[in-house]
Design a protein around this motif. Structure first.
Motif, PDB file in Angstrom:
ATOM      1  N   ALA A 186      58.185  89.298-107.836  1.00 44.09           N
ATOM      2  CA  ALA A 186      58.063  90.727-107.591  1.00 44.09           C
ATOM      3  C   ALA A 186      59.468  91.117-106.774  1.00 44.09           C
ATOM      4  N   GLY A 187      60.196  90.044-106.361  1.00 44.38           N
ATOM      5  CA  GLY A 187      61.262  90.505-105.415  1.00 44.38           C
ATOM      6  C   GLY A 187      62.739  90.207-106.176  1.00 44.38           C
ATOM      7  N   VAL A 188      62.431  89.858-107.496  1.00 42.17           N
ATOM      8  CA  VAL A 188      63.494  89.587-108.231  1.00 42.17           C
ATOM      9  C   VAL A 188      63.547  90.513-109.558  1.00 42.17           C
ATOM     10  N   MET A 189      62.522  90.554-110.115  1.00 39.41           N
ATOM     11  CA  MET A 189      62.374  91.074-111.509  1.00 39.41           C
ATOM     12  C   MET A 189      62.462  92.902-111.467  1.00 39.41           C
ATOM     13  N   THR A 190      62.907  93.447-112.022  1.00 33.49           N
ATOM     14  CA  THR A 190      63.245  94.891-112.244  1.00 33.49           C
ATOM     15  C   THR A 190      61.854  95.454-112.514  1.00 33.49           C
ATOM     16  N   ARG A 191      60.972  94.870-113.389  1.00 35.24           N
ATOM     17  CA  ARG A 191      59.724  95.160-113.649  1.00 35.24           C
ATOM     18  C   ARG A 191      58.732  94.668-112.704  1.00 35.24           C
ATOM     19  N   ASP A 192      57.748  95.391-112.514  1.00 34.33           N
ATOM     20  CA  ASP A 192      56.720  95.003-111.413  1.00 34.33           C
ATOM     21  C   ASP A 192      55.765  93.806-112.157  1.00 34.33           C
ATOM     22  N   ILE A 193      55.850  92.782-111.752  1.00 40.56           N
ATOM     23  CA  ILE A 193      55.004  91.764-112.243  1.00 40.56           C
ATOM     24  C   ILE A 193      53.522  91.649-111.803  1.00 40.56           C
ATOM     25  N   ARG A 194      53.693  92.497-110.683  1.00 43.87           N
ATOM     26  CA  ARG A 194      52.245  92.439-109.887  1.00 43.87           C
ATOM     27  C   ARG A 194      51.089  93.176-110.812  1.00 43.87           C
ATOM     28  N   THR A 195      51.684  94.060-111.654  1.00 43.59           N
ATOM     29  CA  THR A 195      50.724  94.623-112.773  1.00 43.59           C
ATOM     30  C   THR A 195      50.268  93.865-113.966  1.00 43.59           C
ATOM     31  N   CYS A 196      51.003  92.857-114.030  1.00 45.21           N
ATOM     32  CA  CYS A 196      50.672  91.954-115.297  1.00 45.21           C
ATOM     33  C   CYS A 196      49.477  91.002-115.008  1.00 45.21           C
ATOM     34  N   ARG A 197      48.513  90.969-115.667  1.00 46.04           N
ATOM     35  CA  ARG A 197      47.158  90.126-115.209  1.00 46.04           C
ATOM     36  C   ARG A 197      47.464  88.772-116.145  1.00 46.04           C
ATOM     37  N   PRO A 198      46.669  87.912-115.789  1.00 40.83           N
ATOM     38  CA  PRO A 198      46.715  86.462-116.665  1.00 40.83           C
ATOM     39  C   PRO A 198      46.433  86.594-117.884  1.00 40.83           C
ATOM     40  N   GLY A 199      47.050  86.040-118.943  1.00 45.02           N
ATOM     41  CA  GLY A 199      46.826  86.341-120.157  1.00 45.02           C
ATOM     42  C   GLY A 199      47.894  87.256-121.031  1.00 45.02           C
ATOM     43  N   LYS A 200      48.799  88.025-120.130  1.00 44.45           N
ATOM     44  CA  LYS A 200      49.629  88.859-120.446  1.00 44.45           C
ATOM     45  C   LYS A 200      51.226  88.650-120.249  1.00 44.45           C
ATOM     46  N   ASP A 236      60.120 103.578-106.064  1.00 39.66           N
ATOM     47  CA  ASP A 236      59.960 103.854-104.637  1.00 39.66           C
ATOM     48  C   ASP A 236      59.041 103.183-103.809  1.00 39.66           C
ATOM     49  N   ASP A 237      58.255 102.346-104.411  1.00 41.37           N
ATOM     50  CA  ASP A 237      57.153 101.534-103.647  1.00 41.37           C
ATOM     51  C   ASP A 237      57.939 100.661-102.864  1.00 41.37           C
ATOM     52  N   GLU A 238      57.936 100.870-101.448  1.00 41.55           N
ATOM     53  CA  GLU A 238      58.600 100.031-100.545  1.00 41.55           C
ATOM     54  C   GLU A 238      57.858  98.554-100.177  1.00 41.55           C
ATOM     55  N   THR A 239      56.938  98.317-100.737  1.00 34.72           N
ATOM     56  CA  THR A 239      56.244  97.129-101.006  1.00 34.72           C
ATOM     57  C   THR A 239      56.616  96.095-101.879  1.00 34.72           C
ATOM     58  N   ARG A 240      57.886  96.483-102.637  1.00 42.83           N
ATOM     59  CA  ARG A 240      58.374  95.584-103.574  1.00 42.83           C
ATOM     60  C   ARG A 240      60.005  95.809-103.658  1.00 42.83           C
ATOM     61  N   PRO A 241      60.630  95.266-102.675  1.00 39.51           N
ATOM     62  CA  PRO A 241      62.012  95.334-102.386  1.00 39.51           C
ATOM     63  C   PRO A 241      62.926  94.495-103.338  1.00 39.51           C
ATOM     64  N   PHE A 242      62.846  94.875-104.558  1.00 41.22           N
ATOM     65  CA  PHE A 242      63.421  93.774-105.507  1.00 41.22           C
ATOM     66  C   PHE A 242      64.923  93.822-105.592  1.00 41.22           C
ATOM     67  N   ILE A 243      65.461  92.945-105.976  1.00 41.07           N
ATOM     68  CA  ILE A 243      67.081  92.806-106.064  1.00 41.07           C
ATOM     69  C   ILE A 243      67.654  94.071-106.866  1.00 41.07           C
ATOM     70  N   GLY A 244      68.637  94.699-105.967  1.00 41.03           N
ATOM     71  CA  GLY A 244      69.160  96.132-106.849  1.00 41.03           C
ATOM     72  C   GLY A 244      68.568  97.168-106.761  1.00 41.03           C
ATOM     73  N   ARG A 245      67.267  97.361-105.985  1.00 49.07           N
ATOM     74  CA  ARG A 245      66.215  98.530-105.971  1.00 49.07           C
ATOM     75  C   ARG A 245      67.153  99.562-105.604  1.00 49.07           C
ATOM     76  N   GLN A 246      67.781  99.412-104.247  1.00 46.35           N
ATOM     77  CA  GLN A 246      68.260 100.601-103.687  1.00 46.35           C
ATOM     78  C   GLN A 246      69.586 101.166-104.334  1.00 46.35           C
ATOM     79  N   ALA A 247      70.284 100.370-105.007  1.00 45.65           N
ATOM     80  CA  ALA A 247      71.054 100.995-105.903  1.00 45.65           C
ATOM     81  C   ALA A 247      70.938 101.513-107.161  1.00 45.65           C
ATOM     82  N   LEU A 248      69.738 101.249-107.729  1.00 41.93           N
ATOM     83  CA  LEU A 248      68.997 101.687-108.943  1.00 41.93           C
ATOM     84  C   LEU A 248      68.420 103.304-108.497  1.00 41.93           C
ATOM     85  N   ARG A 249      67.825 103.202-107.147  1.00 38.68           N
ATOM     86  CA  ARG A 249      67.240 104.453-106.473  1.00 38.68           C
ATOM     87  C   ARG A 249      68.325 105.475-106.553  1.00 38.68           C
TER      88      ARG A 249
END
Length: 399
Positions: free
Chosen positions: A70-84, A270-283
Motif C-alpha cells: 500500500a505504501g509502494v503501489m499507486t493503486r490501493d491494494i487494500r481494496t483488492c480481496r483475496p482471489g482478485k 487524498d487518503d492520508e492513511t496511504r502515503p505511497f511513494i510519489g503521492r505528494q508529487a502526483l497530488r
C-alpha cells in the motif's frame, strides 16, 4: 547464458521458423508461423496460447505485506480481496512511473507480483522493520496465456471451476494432477486466462491444454502477434509507451500515471492513511494541472493516406507489423504537438491505428492532428482523429 522456459521443449517442436528473441534472459518465440497474422487471427477468432514464463514473479508474504504494498503501489491494494488481481504501477518520489505489473492477492498476507523488469532489490530495500519477506520465484513456475473467444471453452475442459471466474479474478485448481493457479488476465484485450504451474509439471499441463484445444484452431502465438493485439487493446508496453524513471536520462523519457492514461488509478489519492511513494508529487500535478501529455488513440484518415501514396506512384501499405519508432504529430500550422508511440494497421478493424501522446488541450475525441510519414524519402503528413482507448474492446473480455 540464455535460459529456456519450462514449456520450451514442446513449443520448440511447434515452431516452423526457429525465430526467437531474448526476454529477461529467456528465449522467447517471435513467431511460430511464417506469417504472424495467422497467429493473430487465431487469438481474435478462436484461441491461441502464449508463453509468458519470462515475466518476473515476486512472492510477497508476511504480516505487513499489505502495508508495504500500500505504501509502494499507486493503486490501493487494500481494496483488492483475496482471489482478485490488480493491474498497477509504482512510481519514484517525483511521481514518475518506475514500472507496471499485475499484483495477485492470495490471502491477507500472501501476494504475487508479476513485472517485466527485475524489482527484487528495489522492493527489499523498502522493507525496513516491516514483517515482510520477498522472494524471486520466476524460475519456479511456467506461465501460459490462453487467449481468445474460445479460451474459456477450452480451459474449462481441463481446469474445473474456471467458468465462473470474473475479470481479474484467480483461483487455485488442478489440470490433471498438477496444481495450477488460473487467472482471468492477459495482454490481448480479449477474453483470456493465464495459467501458472510449477516448472516440473509444466509440460504435462501444456499437453493437456493443447489436447483440449483440438478442433478449435488452437495454436501458439509469438511476440509479434501479441504486440498487434496489445495495441488494439490500448495496453502500454515498457520501453515503448513509457520508460522506467530509474533508467531515463532526462524527464523527456519520464512520465506520470496521469500522463500515461492511468488517472483512474489515483482514486483515493487524498487518503492520508496511504502515503505511497510519489503521492505528494502526483497530488500537486492534479491540483496544478501540470500534466505535459495525454495518452490517446489515433485513427488515420484512410482516404488521405491512400491518396498520398497513390500520388507518389506507390501502393498504400497496410502493414500490421507495429512500427518500432516514434512518429511525430503536428497541428495544422506545423507546430509539433506530440508523437505516436505505436502505429500499425489493424487487420480486424481495417484501419491504421496508433497509441500516442498529445498536449492535454488536444486530447478530446475527434480532434484532428497530423501524423508524419516518410514517402519516397520525403516527409509527408496524414490527418488522424483522436479517439479514446482501447480500439478493440469486445464485451466477452469482461462478461
Amino acid at each position: 547464458m540464455i535460459k529456456t522456459t519450462p514449456f520450451h521443449e514442446r513449443l520448440g517442436q511447434l515452431s516452423t521458423t526457429g525465430l526467437y528473441g531474448h526476454w529477461s534472459g529467456y528465449l522467447s518465440a517471435l513467431k511460430y508461423d511464417m506469417s504472424s497474422k495467422h497467429e493473430y487471427f487465431a487469438v481474435r477468432n478462436s484461441a491461441g496460447f502464449f508463453d509468458t514464463s519470462p515475466l518476473y514473479k515476486f512472492r510477497i508474504t508476511g504480516r505487513d505485506s499489505e502495508k508495504l504494498l500500500a505504501g509502494v503501489m499507486t493503486r490501493d491494494i487494500r481494496t483488492c480481496r483475496p482471489g482478485k488481481a490488480q493491474y498497477t504501477v509504482w512510481c519514484d518520489d517525483r511521481g514518475f512511473v518506475l514500472e507496471d505489473g499485475v499484483l495477485f492477492r492470495h490471502s491477507s498476507d500472501d501476494f504475487l507480483l508479476t513485472a517485466a523488469e527485475p524489482n527484487l532489490g528495489y522492493l527489499q530495500d523498502l522493507i525496513g522493520r516491516l514483517d515482510v519477506s520477498i522472494e524471486d520465484v520466476t524460475d519456479e513456475y511456467g506461465m501460459l496465456a490462453v487467449q481468445g473467444p474460445r479460451s474459456r471453452e477450452i480451459l474449462a475442459k481441463v481446469a474445473p471451476g474456471i467458468e465462473e471466474l470474473g475479470y481479474f479474478e484467480h483461483t487455485d485448481t488442478k489440470i490433471g494432477t498438477a496444481p495450477v493457479t488460473v487467472s482471468r488476465t492477459g495482454y490481448t484485450g480479449d477474453l483470456g486466462y493465464e495459467v501458472r504451474v510449477p516448472r516440473d509439471e509444466a509440460l504435462d499441463v501444456l499437453d493437456a491444454v493443447m489436447e483440449a484445444g483440438e478442433g478449435h484452431g488452437f495454436r501458439p502465438f509469438g511476440e509479434e502477434a501479441l504486440l498487434m493485439t496489445r495495441i488494439e487493446a490500448g495496453l502500454v508496453l515498457i520501453n515503448v509507451e513509457f520508460h522506467s524513471s530509474r533508467f531515463a536520462y532526462t524527464d523527456h523519457d519520464r512520465i506520470t500515471p496521469k500522463e500515461l492514461g492511468f488517472g483512474w488509478m489515483l482514486k483515493g489519492i487524498d487518503d492520508e492513511t496511504r502515503p505511497f511513494i510519489g503521492r505528494q508529487a502526483l497530488r500537486r500535478e492534479l491540483a496544478d494541472k501540470t500534466s505535459r501529455w495525454a495518452t490517446v488513440g489515433l485513427v488515420l484518415d484512410w482516404a488521405e493516406y491512400d491518396r498520398l501514396y497513390n500520388s507518389a506512384g506507390l501502393i498504400p501499405p497496410k502493414d500490421e507489423t507495429p512500427l518500432d519508432y516514434e512518429s511525430m504529430l503536428y497541428d495544422d500550422s506545423g507546430e509539433r504537438i506530440g508523437y505516436a508511440t505505436s502505429l500499425m494497421y489493424s487487420p480486424v478493424l481495417q484501419q491504421h491505428i496508433a497509441m500516442a501522446r498529445v498536449r492535454p488541450d488536444l486530447a478530446a475525441a475527434g480532434t484532428r492532428v497530423n501524423l508524419e510519414l516518410t514517402i519516397n524519402h520525403h516527409y509527408e503528413t496524414v490527418a488522424a482523429a483522436v479517439t479514446k482507448l482501447p480500439f478493440f474492446n469486445p464485451a466477452r473480455k469482461t462478461a
